[in-house]
Design a protein around this motif. Structure first.
Motif, PDB file in Angstrom:
ATOM      1  N   ILE A 324      28.022  37.755  47.875  1.00  0.00           N
ATOM      2  CA  ILE A 324      29.051  38.726  46.685  1.00  0.00           C
ATOM      3  C   ILE A 324      28.573  37.483  45.783  1.00  0.00           C
ATOM      4  N   ASN A 325      28.179  36.595  45.188  1.00  0.00           N
ATOM      5  CA  ASN A 325      28.196  35.800  44.800  1.00  0.00           C
ATOM      6  C   ASN A 325      26.069  35.615  44.607  1.00  0.00           C
ATOM      7  N   GLN A 326      25.704  35.881  45.314  1.00  0.00           N
ATOM      8  CA  GLN A 326      24.841  35.727  45.983  1.00  0.00           C
ATOM      9  C   GLN A 326      23.605  37.105  44.933  1.00  0.00           C
ATOM     10  N   ALA A 327      24.585  37.757  45.175  1.00  0.00           N
ATOM     11  CA  ALA A 327      24.594  39.491  44.691  1.00  0.00           C
ATOM     12  C   ALA A 327      24.037  39.124  42.975  1.00  0.00           C
ATOM     13  N   LEU A 328      25.314  39.116  42.681  1.00  0.00           N
ATOM     14  CA  LEU A 328      25.675  38.840  41.616  1.00  0.00           C
ATOM     15  C   LEU A 328      24.721  38.206  40.636  1.00  0.00           C
ATOM     16  N   ASP A 329      24.300  37.073  41.109  1.00  0.00           N
ATOM     17  CA  ASP A 329      23.604  35.947  40.312  1.00  0.00           C
ATOM     18  C   ASP A 329      22.204  36.729  40.795  1.00  0.00           C
ATOM     19  N   ALA A 331      21.668  39.697  40.177  1.00  0.00           N
ATOM     20  CA  ALA A 331      21.470  41.115  39.504  1.00  0.00           C
ATOM     21  C   ALA A 331      21.511  40.315  38.019  1.00  0.00           C
ATOM     22  N   GLY A 332      21.393  39.686  37.820  1.00  0.00           N
ATOM     23  CA  GLY A 332      21.951  38.501  36.535  1.00  0.00           C
ATOM     24  C   GLY A 332      22.948  39.000  35.539  1.00  0.00           C
ATOM     25  N   ALA A 333      24.384  38.603  36.450  1.00  0.00           N
ATOM     26  CA  ALA A 333      26.025  39.252  35.932  1.00  0.00           C
ATOM     27  C   ALA A 333      25.737  38.574  35.306  1.00  0.00           C
ATOM     28  N   SER A 334      26.666  38.599  34.071  1.00  0.00           N
ATOM     29  CA  SER A 334      27.271  37.812  33.013  1.00  0.00           C
ATOM     30  C   SER A 334      28.429  37.184  33.581  1.00  0.00           C
ATOM     31  N   SER A 335      28.687  36.294  32.504  1.00  0.00           N
ATOM     32  CA  SER A 335      29.635  34.890  33.034  1.00  0.00           C
ATOM     33  C   SER A 335      31.132  35.658  33.445  1.00  0.00           C
ATOM     34  N   PHE A 336      31.413  36.726  32.464  1.00  0.00           N
ATOM     35  CA  PHE A 336      32.033  37.663  32.507  1.00  0.00           C
ATOM     36  C   PHE A 336      32.974  38.464  33.671  1.00  0.00           C
ATOM     37  N   THR A 337      31.346  39.461  33.891  1.00  0.00           N
ATOM     38  CA  THR A 337      31.658  39.978  34.865  1.00  0.00           C
ATOM     39  C   THR A 337      32.243  39.153  36.232  1.00  0.00           C
ATOM     40  N   HIS A 338      31.074  37.815  36.392  1.00  0.00           N
ATOM     41  CA  HIS A 338      31.240  37.065  37.250  1.00  0.00           C
ATOM     42  C   HIS A 338      32.558  36.839  37.775  1.00  0.00           C
ATOM     43  N   LEU A 340      35.117  38.187  36.435  1.00  0.00           N
ATOM     44  CA  LEU A 340      35.980  39.052  36.992  1.00  0.00           C
ATOM     45  C   LEU A 340      35.589  39.141  38.547  1.00  0.00           C
ATOM     46  N   ILE A 341      35.341  39.733  39.311  1.00  0.00           N
ATOM     47  CA  ILE A 341      34.898  40.172  40.660  1.00  0.00           C
ATOM     48  C   ILE A 341      34.970  39.443  41.585  1.00  0.00           C
ATOM     49  N   VAL A 342      34.526  37.719  41.433  1.00  0.00           N
ATOM     50  CA  VAL A 342      35.099  36.942  42.018  1.00  0.00           C
ATOM     51  C   VAL A 342      36.681  35.688  41.564  1.00  0.00           C
ATOM     52  N   ASP A 343      36.798  36.064  41.173  1.00  0.00           N
ATOM     53  CA  ASP A 343      37.841  35.197  40.220  1.00  0.00           C
ATOM     54  C   ASP A 343      39.336  36.168  40.454  1.00  0.00           C
ATOM     55  N   GLY A 344      39.176  37.040  40.166  1.00  0.00           N
ATOM     56  CA  GLY A 344      39.798  39.269  40.486  1.00  0.00           C
ATOM     57  C   GLY A 344      39.661  39.390  41.173  1.00  0.00           C
ATOM     58  N   VAL A 526      42.833  42.738  38.955  1.00  0.00           N
ATOM     59  CA  VAL A 526      42.232  42.954  37.407  1.00  0.00           C
ATOM     60  C   VAL A 526      42.996  43.212  36.018  1.00  0.00           C
ATOM     61  N   LEU A 527      44.452  43.795  35.933  1.00  0.00           N
ATOM     62  CA  LEU A 527      45.180  43.734  35.171  1.00  0.00           C
ATOM     63  C   LEU A 527      45.236  42.267  35.413  1.00  0.00           C
ATOM     64  N   ILE A 528      46.186  41.087  36.089  1.00  0.00           N
ATOM     65  CA  ILE A 528      46.126  40.345  35.891  1.00  0.00           C
ATOM     66  C   ILE A 528      45.655  38.955  35.424  1.00  0.00           C
ATOM     67  N   TRP A 529      44.027  39.358  36.518  1.00  0.00           N
ATOM     68  CA  TRP A 529      42.868  38.022  35.536  1.00  0.00           C
ATOM     69  C   TRP A 529      42.960  38.847  34.397  1.00  0.00           C
TER      70      TRP A 529
END
Length: 670
Positions: A324-329, A331-338, A340-344, A526-529
């Motif tokens: 997931i981290n590789q895919a987000l990198d 895709a050039g995901a923003s730090s917020f999106t990154h 949200l997906i990984v930490d949330g 998602v809400l908790i994050w």
């Protein structure tokens, strides 16, 4: 319009097993009575119509809410045919319902189920003779293996529009009353067979009386009943019409069974009786049950569950998170999106999914015990104890179902006859430790009580049962004073569960957990994050200054006397109202750890063993989850009782955790 066929029979005769075989649906199957508490509808596999699985009933004269479903269905609907499933090893008792269904006047197929059980007991039933005497197709079955099910489907294709050879018993002196009631019914449109309705009315069936109360001249009907009963008493035949009708049917059934059932080779003591001598022993029965539970948790945690959970945790935190981290990198995901997906999402949902092995192993063993027939014995064992606190052993069956999920357990309370008993059981079921609490137990017991994990988890289940029994005594003595009731439970034969049935039963129980992981837990994560990522200062704030910390901080002072007065604990318990699994999801997000090992390390720093045990007890007892609250409202039809179920649970949880923590401190525990 598709034809509708009704599946009717006594409890625990294999109706639901046959339903699963004949349709494209799958319903929960248990080797005890009361599994079906509302009608289920499925499409026949050959496309020939719909099959309606009605709750198991002993008679069309209902004693409980689930039994009234069947009587009401027959009164309001007009099925193309009835499929009456009877237990070949208990034929005489089962035919009491069959006679009433034959009088209903619709085409019927008699499914002679459990032929294998009858054979093993040395009982021979003659299907051909039964078919000749009753005038309906009689098909031998072994529903749990599917044997004979294709013959049922074939028979349904040739069902006539009306019953060709309708059974018409001669009720003798009551025939005049039946004819007079039939004449009164002629003016009422849309009724089923008039003779059947007349007999049910004379038998004082409450469903029929309620349906006719506004349509029929009830005073004239009462006059007919009074005249007939006076004649019965004058001739010395009976004191009431109900008893007379029952006696006529019983006599017919005795003669029919004498001709069609050969018991000359019946074995005096079978395996079921020999096992019952041990498992239902007056003194040994309950200790054996507790030993079974201990073994269940030993297998779930120590022997199989933990190694599998550790492997799954490594897979999610390693391979899955890495991809997931590789895919987000990429895709050039923003730090917020990154974040949200990984930490949330990954941290929240993944933190719960690692407990899938324990949950599915638990469900597998519970399914085995249920299908074996042992669970019905447990309710019998608990009868004397339940009676002492104001209920009877039948209420213990919903409690046991609550070990899986409180929602179907609350619904299964419909099978309890008395309204006050049913309400009391409904209010106490949330104290049963459902599978949603298991991740919390596994997390804390794995950190602080690893060498005694099974024993500590068992203590949570026993604590829930003990609190339910204690409050049952209090509520039944001061709040809901119950009338005395008779305890009748079906004790099915012991049997070795089939692998396919076990797998399907385990999957049906476990998929609810996976469904919540993909919906409620996902949304909650998602809400908790978002609450942990944002605060009065905007987005990207420090966790201690987030909205989540502010909300949890409001609860912290209240929780301090219980040993876990931190905003992290307060936030986790608050979100746990949605679903108890979210307690773990919240902690995973709050402590911002990459895997379960990291979360366990943080938990070890934040709690002591005494605080951990107090926290586990609070999670066990405090407010029911959102889904359970919803079904309590539906079943009680009262917001007052729903609010009461939430309020007393929170107070109880607080008191018990307070006693555990403060008592432990006085004893020098930490």
């Amino acid at each position: 319009m598709l034809n509708s066929f009704a599946l009717v029979g006594n409890p625990n005769t294999g109706k639901t097993s046959l339903f699963n075989t004949l349709t494209t649906s799958y319903e929960y199957v248990g080797n005890w009575s009361g599994v079906t508490v509302e009608k289920k509808i499925g499409d026949l596999k050959d496309g020939g119509g719909q099959l309606v699985d009605l709750p198991g009933i002993y008679s069309l004269h209902p004693l409980s809410r689930d039994e009234s479903v069947a009587a009401q269905y027959l009164m309001e609907e007009k099925p193309a045919a009835l499929i009456n499933i009877v237990d070949a090893s208990q034929l005489e008792r089962n035919l009491a319902l069959s006679i009433q269904l034959l009088e209903y006047g619709r085409p019927m197929i008699l499914g002679l189920n459990m032929m294998d059980v009858a054979k093993s007991r040395g009982i021979h039933v003659d299907p051909a003779l039964l078919q000749e005497r009753l005038g309906v197709p009689v098909i031998p079955l072994v529903a749990r293996t599917g044997k004979g099910s294709t013959k049922i489907l074939d028979a349904l294709k040739d069902v006539p529009e009306d019953a060709p050879n309708r059974l018409k018993l001669d009720y003798g002196i009551a025939e005049t009353a039946i004819s007079e009631i039939e004449k009164l019914l002629l003016s009422i449109p849309g009724l089923p067979d008039h003779r059947w309705v007349a007999i049910q009315l004379l038998s004082q069936n409450p469903v029929i009386l309620d349906a006719l109360s506004a349509k029929l001249d009830m005073e004239a009907a009462k006059e007919i009943v009074s005249r007939c009963e006076a004649e019965l008493r004058r001739t010395g035949l009976s004191s009431s019409l109900t008893e007379w009708i029952r006696a006529v049917r019983s006599g017919y059934i005795e003669r029919l069974c004498a001709a069609s059932v050969d018991r000359s080779a019946q074995k005096p003591h079978n395996l079921t009786e020999r096992l019952d001598a041990i498992l239902t022993h007056r003194f040994l029965g309950i200790p054996i049950f507790l030993a079974f539970l201990f073994l269940l948790f030993k297998v779930t945690f120590d022997w199989i569950g933990n190694p599998l959970s550790d492997w799954l945790d490594g897979f999610i935190s390693g391979s899955v998170s890495g991809y997931i981290n590789q895919a987000l990198d990429w895709a050039g995901a923003s730090s917020f999106t990154h974040a949200l997906i990984v930490d949330g999402i990954v941290a929240g949902v993944g933190g719960v999914l690692v407990f899938i092995p324990q949950i599915f192993i638990l469900f597998l063993i519970i399914s085995f015990i249920e299908d074996s027939g042992y669970m019905a014995r447990v309710s019998l064992l608990m009868d004397s104890l339940m009676e002492a606190v104001g209920l009877n052993g039948k209420a213990f069956i919903p409690f046991i179902i609550g070990f899986g999920c409180n929602v179907p357990a609350v619904m299964s309370a419909r099978s309890i006859e008395q309204p006050k008993d049913r309400l009391l059981t409904t209010l106490l079921i949330p104290l049963m430790s459902c599978s949603a609490r298991l991740p919390v137990y596994a997390l804390f017991a794995g950190v602080f009580f690893r060498s005694h994990q099974a024993l500590v988890v068992l203590s949570m289940y026993v604590l829930g049962i003990a609190m339910a029994l204690l409050l049952c005594k209090v509520f039944s003595s001061y709040l809901l004073k119950n009338e005395s009731s008779v305890f009748v439970v079906e004790l099915p034969p012991y049997r070795l569960p089939q692998g396919r049935s076990l797998m399907r039963g385990t999957w049906e129980k476990g998929k609810g957990f996976l469904r919540k992981a993909g919906t409620l837990i996902l949304g909650g994560s998602v809400l908790i994050w978002l609450l942990s990522y944002s605060g009065p200062g905007g987005f990207g704030v420090d966790m201690d200054n987030s909205f989540l910390a502010k909300i949890g901080g409001l609860m912290a002072p209240l929780l301090a006397p219980l040993g876990f007065g931190t905003w992290q604990s307060g936030s986790s318990l608050l979100t746990g109202f949605l679903a108890k699994e979210i307690v773990v999801s919240t902690m995973n997000i709050i402590y911002h750890v990459p895997n379960m090992e990291g979360l366990q390390g943080q938990i070890a720093l934040s709690f002591t063993p005494l605080q951990a045990f107090s926290f586990m007890a609070f999670v066990l007892l405090y407010t029911p989850c959102l889904a359970t609250v919803g079904v309590i409202r539906k079943e009680t039809s009262s917001w007052r009782w729903t609010a009461f179920s939430i309020g007393y649970a929170v107070i109880l949880a607080y008191l018990i955790s307070l006693i555990i923590y403060q008592g432990g401190r006085l004893l020098g525990l930490s």
